[in-house]
Structure formats: C-alpha cells, structure tokens
Design a protein around this motif. Sequence first.
Motif, mmCIF file in Angstrom:
data_model
loop_
_atom_site.group_PDB
_atom_site.id
_atom_site.type_symbol
_atom_site.label_atom_id
_atom_site.label_comp_id
_atom_site.label_asym_id
_atom_site.label_seq_id
_atom_site.Cartn_x
_atom_site.Cartn_y
_atom_site.Cartn_z
ATOM 1 N N ALA A 1 -5.009 28.140 -26.423
ATOM 2 C CA ALA A 1 -5.149 27.872 -24.990
ATOM 3 C C ALA A 1 -6.155 26.752 -24.750
ATOM 4 N N GLU A 2 -5.932 25.981 -23.697
ATOM 5 C CA GLU A 2 -6.884 24.940 -23.313
ATOM 6 C C GLU A 2 -7.836 25.419 -22.227
ATOM 7 N N LEU A 3 -7.370 26.392 -21.444
ATOM 8 C CA LEU A 3 -8.179 26.948 -20.365
ATOM 9 C C LEU A 3 -7.979 28.458 -20.337
ATOM 10 N N VAL A 4 -8.913 29.153 -19.692
ATOM 11 C CA VAL A 4 -8.748 30.589 -19.489
ATOM 12 C C VAL A 4 -8.867 30.900 -18.000
ATOM 13 N N GLY A 5 -8.167 31.941 -17.583
ATOM 14 C CA GLY A 5 -8.222 32.383 -16.194
ATOM 15 C C GLY A 5 -8.832 33.775 -16.111
ATOM 16 N N VAL A 6 -9.660 33.973 -15.111
ATOM 17 C CA VAL A 6 -10.300 35.273 -14.884
ATOM 18 C C VAL A 6 -10.059 35.687 -13.440
ATOM 19 N N THR B 1 -3.138 46.813 -24.193
ATOM 20 C CA THR B 1 -4.341 45.980 -24.257
ATOM 21 C C THR B 1 -3.971 44.521 -24.432
ATOM 22 N N THR B 2 -4.970 43.659 -24.298
ATOM 23 C CA THR B 2 -4.768 42.221 -24.509
ATOM 24 C C THR B 2 -4.509 41.889 -25.964
ATOM 25 N N GLY B 3 -4.972 42.740 -26.872
ATOM 26 C CA GLY B 3 -4.898 42.464 -28.301
ATOM 27 C C GLY B 3 -6.119 41.745 -28.838
ATOM 28 N N PHE B 4 -6.995 41.263 -27.967
ATOM 29 C CA PHE B 4 -8.175 40.541 -28.438
ATOM 30 C C PHE B 4 -9.119 41.439 -29.234
ATOM 31 N N GLU B 5 -9.034 42.752 -29.021
ATOM 32 C CA GLU B 5 -9.895 43.670 -29.779
ATOM 33 C C GLU B 5 -9.550 43.667 -31.270
ATOM 34 N N ASP B 6 -8.346 43.222 -31.612
ATOM 35 C CA ASP B 6 -7.917 43.145 -33.015
ATOM 36 C C ASP B 6 -8.137 41.763 -33.620
ATOM 37 N N ILE B 7 -8.723 40.868 -32.866
ATOM 38 C CA ILE B 7 -8.919 39.490 -33.329
ATOM 39 C C ILE B 7 -10.413 39.201 -33.459
ATOM 40 N N GLU B 8 -10.790 38.665 -34.604
ATOM 41 C CA GLU B 8 -12.190 38.314 -34.838
ATOM 42 C C GLU B 8 -12.306 36.829 -35.148
ATOM 43 N N LEU B 9 -13.324 36.206 -34.591
ATOM 44 C CA LEU B 9 -13.687 34.852 -34.982
ATOM 45 C C LEU B 9 -14.558 34.957 -36.233
ATOM 46 N N ARG C 1 -12.140 39.419 -20.211
ATOM 47 C CA ARG C 1 -13.279 40.055 -19.556
ATOM 48 C C ARG C 1 -14.631 39.561 -20.059
ATOM 49 N N SER C 2 -14.632 38.711 -21.057
ATOM 50 C CA SER C 2 -15.885 38.170 -21.580
ATOM 51 C C SER C 2 -15.639 36.770 -22.106
ATOM 52 N N GLY C 3 -16.746 36.045 -22.314
ATOM 53 C CA GLY C 3 -16.616 34.729 -22.905
ATOM 54 C C GLY C 3 -16.114 34.792 -24.338
ATOM 55 N N LEU C 4 -16.354 35.910 -25.022
ATOM 56 C CA LEU C 4 -15.824 36.079 -26.370
ATOM 57 C C LEU C 4 -14.303 36.189 -26.330
ATOM 58 N N ASP C 5 -13.762 36.957 -25.370
ATOM 59 C CA ASP C 5 -12.311 36.989 -25.178
ATOM 60 C C ASP C 5 -11.778 35.583 -24.946
ATOM 61 N N ALA C 6 -12.488 34.832 -24.111
ATOM 62 C CA ALA C 6 -12.053 33.478 -23.772
ATOM 63 C C ALA C 6 -12.031 32.588 -25.010
ATOM 64 N N ALA C 7 -13.070 32.696 -25.845
ATOM 65 C CA ALA C 7 -13.132 31.889 -27.057
ATOM 66 C C ALA C 7 -11.980 32.230 -27.997
ATOM 67 N N LYS C 8 -11.663 33.519 -28.107
ATOM 68 C CA LYS C 8 -10.530 33.931 -28.946
ATOM 69 C C LYS C 8 -9.226 33.340 -28.406
ATOM 70 N N ILE D 1 -21.903 30.626 -26.916
ATOM 71 C CA ILE D 1 -22.450 31.319 -28.086
ATOM 72 C C ILE D 1 -21.361 31.537 -29.135
ATOM 73 N N ALA D 2 -20.161 31.937 -28.682
ATOM 74 C CA ALA D 2 -19.051 32.128 -29.622
ATOM 75 C C ALA D 2 -18.732 30.826 -30.349
ATOM 76 N N MET D 3 -18.769 29.725 -29.626
ATOM 77 C CA MET D 3 -18.511 28.429 -30.249
ATOM 78 C C MET D 3 -19.616 28.078 -31.244
ATOM 79 N N PHE D 4 -20.861 28.347 -30.880
ATOM 80 C CA PHE D 4 -21.999 28.091 -31.764
ATOM 81 C C PHE D 4 -21.858 28.859 -33.071
ATOM 82 N N LEU D 5 -21.482 30.140 -32.965
ATOM 83 C CA LEU D 5 -21.413 30.996 -34.146
ATOM 84 C C LEU D 5 -20.201 30.703 -35.023
ATOM 85 N N THR D 6 -19.288 29.877 -34.539
ATOM 86 C CA THR D 6 -18.165 29.442 -35.369
ATOM 87 C C THR D 6 -18.298 27.981 -35.767
ATOM 88 N N GLY D 7 -19.398 27.358 -35.387
ATOM 89 C CA GLY D 7 -19.609 25.955 -35.734
ATOM 90 C C GLY D 7 -18.699 25.001 -34.998
#
Length: 357
Positions: free
Chosen positions: A284-289, A27-35, A271-278, A317-323
């Motif tokens: 990272a400065e940019l994300v690729g899909v 896996t990407t490992g993002f499933e183990d990372i929370e904002l 696969r989602s904007g939440l992954d991208a925010a993480k 939304i992820a950015m909003f919820l992290t201020g």
Amino acid sequence: MTDETPERKLDHIKTCLEKDVEARFGTTGFEDIELVHQASPEIDLEEIELSSSFFGKKLDAPVIVSPMTGGHERGREINVNLARGAQELNVGLAVGSQRAGIENPNLEETYKVREEAPDILLLGNLGVPQLNQDYGPEKVEKAIEMIDADGLGLHFNPLQEAIQPEGETNFEGTLEKVSDIISQIKDPIYLKETGAGITASLASEFVRAGAEAIDVSGLGGTSWAGVETVREKSTTRAGEVFWDWGLPTSVSTAEVSETVNIPVISSGGIRSGLDAAKAMALGAELVGVGLPLFRVSVEGQNAVIEWLEEFIQEIRIAMFLTGSRNIEELQETSLIIKGDTRERFVSRGLDLEKYER
C-alpha cells in the motif's frame, strides 16, 4: 430522497459512536504478520521521510481519514474537527457519502470543510448504487464542487445494502456505468469498498474502468452489516450471519497491490501505526483510518491531532526498527507471515517469497 435519509445518517453516527460495530471474529490478518527487526537500523529516527502524495497533493504522512459521515448537523461537527486535525498535520480527509447533500441542498453545509482546511487533500464520496438510478456525471461533478474536493471516491457497499432495510441492491451493470462516468469526469476518481475487501480480479476491472486509485477497505474494522443490524435492532439473522463477511484487509492489500499499477490505499481495521507499516510493507502507498478518529472527533480537534500524532509516530518507529528511511524502502522490508493469514495468502495464490524476501 426522503426525510428518512438524514435520520438514517444520525442513526449511523449514534450507532458507530455508542455501539460495538467492529468485526467480531474476522480480523485484518495483521496480527499474523511481523516486520523483521533490525538491531542496527543504520538510520536516524528523526530523519525518516514520511511524505507522500495523492491526486497531486503532497501529504506529510501517508494517511487519509476515511469517509464516515455527513448529511446531518451532528456530522458537520465531526467533519469540522477531523478537517482541522488533518490541516494541522497535513494528511488527507474524505467525507461521508454526499447523497444527502446532492438531494437536499440544505444539508450541503454538513460536508463543507474547505474553509477549515484550505490546504489538505480533500476527497468527496458517493455510492455506486446511486449510479444505477439517476446519478450521472453531472451529480458526480456536483459532489466534487460542493466541497471543493481534489477528487472523489465511488464506494461499493453491497453487503450493507443487502442488510439495510432501505438498501438499494441493484448492482447490475455497475462497472460499465462507473467506467462511463469516469470517462466524462475531469477530476480524479478512485474506487473503494466499505469493509469487505477487494479481490485482485475486481481490482483489474477497476483499472479498466478508469480508476486512478483503489481503497481495499477490507474485513477487520467497522462492519456495516453490524451497523445496520444494531441500528435496526434486527430480529432477522442475516446481519448476524454476515457480520464478519469479507476478505481480510491484509490479504486484500497484498493481492490488489500485486495486481495493479495505480496507488493502493489500505483501510479496514487499521488501528495503530504498526498496522499501517505492515500494510505499506504489503504494497500500500497510503493507509485509511476511520472509526477510531470518528470516535475521538467528538472530543474536539485537539483530540484528533493527538491521536494522529501518536499514530504517525508509531509508523515512524516501525520504519526505524526495520531500517526503512522512506515508504519505498518500507515496501521492500522483510515480513514474517504466520497462521491463518499465511494460509489465506497461499489459498489466494499470493507469492509468500515476495514478502518474506
């Protein structure tokens, strides 16, 4: 180039569109990372700033459509739809490997999308195995000129080449060759993997070679060992054994971002904007899909636009919820790292306190 190359390109298109070619257990490992949630973010969702830039081009969101195709007429249809979507939302686009167009001028049109997207960040693409054959600076320049690109990515794909029956597996002296070519090219060059990740030590070598950015392209998305295995209906075990080979995208993103002072693109299974925010919170400065957009592209440009709009809104939304008002603030937000990914961070010598802040 033989007549097999366009057919191989078509095989890759059909396989990626029709078959399950993503990592199976890795896996990407993002499933183990929370904002970390901020109940009172103290910002206005509508005023969050997503703009970024890359190779001198302004982007309205920190997103690049990762390189996937070209070299066959079916690939042109996909590239055109992706380009139109990128133009509408002002995000970046990289075409697939241009080797076929370099060696057969009749295939150049399958990559040319500048007329469809005159304003976007457009990136060319060539594989480093060709550099160890007869590809010098003139062919790299030809690839850039072919599509009026703003820069070009040189991709490292040893896993794919090792599994592919027609694979070119001579990577000896590659970094020296890459460095020599970059020194002779006036346009910006970035270096990337193709789904197996990049380590901190190799990232340092890339910087010394003259790379102006690095795309980690880690484990967790499309497996090119898997693509080649499915495409060939292989009866050998190698493709199955190495299907999930590589460094997870989250880990690769963190260690490369900690190591270099050039832009880092995080891709591979996002696969989602939440992954991208993480990914951006990891540096990272940019994300690729790649694969998700590749698959919706066959439905037309509107499907591409709709997918990207939802993805970008998820980042917002992820950015909003992290201020986080902007990407710089997102890169400083707190993370919780758990499970197997936490163990990988520790084993790779990453500073957990830096991310848990």
